[in-house]
Scaffold this active site. Structure first.
Site, PDB file in Angstrom:
ATOM      1  CD  GLU A  41      -2.484   1.456   2.635  1.00 17.49           C
ATOM      2  OE1 GLU A  41      -2.703   2.623   3.019  1.00 17.49           O
ATOM      3  OE2 GLU A  41      -2.797   0.453   3.296  1.00 17.49           O
ATOM      4  NE  ARG A  45       0.259   8.722   4.938  1.00 19.99           N
ATOM      5  CZ  ARG A  45       0.367   8.022   6.057  1.00 19.99           C
ATOM      6  NH1 ARG A  45       1.496   8.066   6.742  1.00 19.99           N
ATOM      7  NH2 ARG A  45      -0.633   7.271   6.482  1.00 19.99           N
ATOM      8  CB  THR A  69      -2.972   8.555   2.203  1.00 20.78           C
ATOM      9  OG1 THR A  69      -2.054   7.702   2.886  1.00 20.78           O
ATOM     10  CG2 THR A  69      -3.251   9.751   3.100  1.00 20.78           C
ATOM     11  CE  LYS A 129      -5.576   2.231   6.749  1.00 23.24           C
ATOM     12  NZ  LYS A 129      -4.676   2.942   5.817  1.00 23.24           N
TER      13      LYS A 129
END
Length: 208
Positions: A41, A45, A69, A129
């Site tokens: 994953e 960012r 994210t 998640k």
């Protein structure tokens, strides 16, 4: 295709990785794969995250690369265009979830409350998640959710280490965990790919 249950069955640990330099993307992904962890994953960012994602998708075919994210529909669009094979959000809003479900890739929406779990369920997904796992209540919280909602499967992420991962993996409603400990910043900076392979091999031996 939005169902992420198969994604969660690939490895007991999904490495959550932030890559600053795209030149590190391919060797890092290969190091994980060499250790038996065939999934990553990659968080969005950094300004160059999409470049790193594209490189992994094109050059490391034996690893499943997803974008983490995801905060906006635009990020989801860009991630899928770059080659993301699954999408992960830290939390969920109705508009973001609706948009992510328009893609032909698995979706792993982030939840932290029972209400959010029920919202995702209403949209046809039972794989999620759990974030941030440690601060949100840890294994005890997930065990409590499992009583009234036993059919949901989680990938808890946030504050998990090699030593605490088994506490989550022993729960019947946990399929795998997410963790950043497989790719320590110091090892990446030193391009110590053998260290990452070793950590991945260690993580791959975990089971639930």
């Amino acid at each position: 295709m939005a169902d992420a249950s198969k994604v969660l069955s690939i490895s007991p640990v999904i490495p959550v990785v932030t890559i600053e330099d795209p030149q590190d993307a391919v060797p890092l992904a290969r190091a994980l794969a060499d250790g038996g962890v065939k999934i990553i994953e990659l968080t969005l960012r950094t300004d160059s995250a999409l470049t790193s994602l594209k490189l992994i998708a094109e050059e490391v075919p034996d690893i499943l690369v997803g974008a983490g994210t995801i905060l906006t529909p635009g990020q989801a669009d860009a991630a899928v265009s770059a080659g993301a094979q699954f999408l992960v959000s830290p939390g969920v809003t109705p508009s973001l979830l609706t948009h992510m479900l328009t893609f032909d890739v698995p979706v792993l929406p982030g939840v932290a409350t029972v209400g959010e779990v029920m919202t995702v369920l209403e949209n046809g997904l039972d794989t999620m998640k759990f974030f941030p796992a440690g601060p949100a209540g840890g294994p005890n919280y997930l065990a409590a959710i499992g009583a009234p909602i036993p059919h949901v499967r989680f990938c808890p992420t946030g504050g998990i280490s090699l030593s605490t991962a088994p506490d989550y993996l022993k729960l019947p409603n946990v399929s795998c965990v997410g963790g950043s400990w497989l790719t320590p910043a110091a090892a990446v900076a030193a391009k110590d790919w053998s260290r990452i392979t070793s950590l991945a091999r260690e993580a791959a031996t975990l089971s639930n």
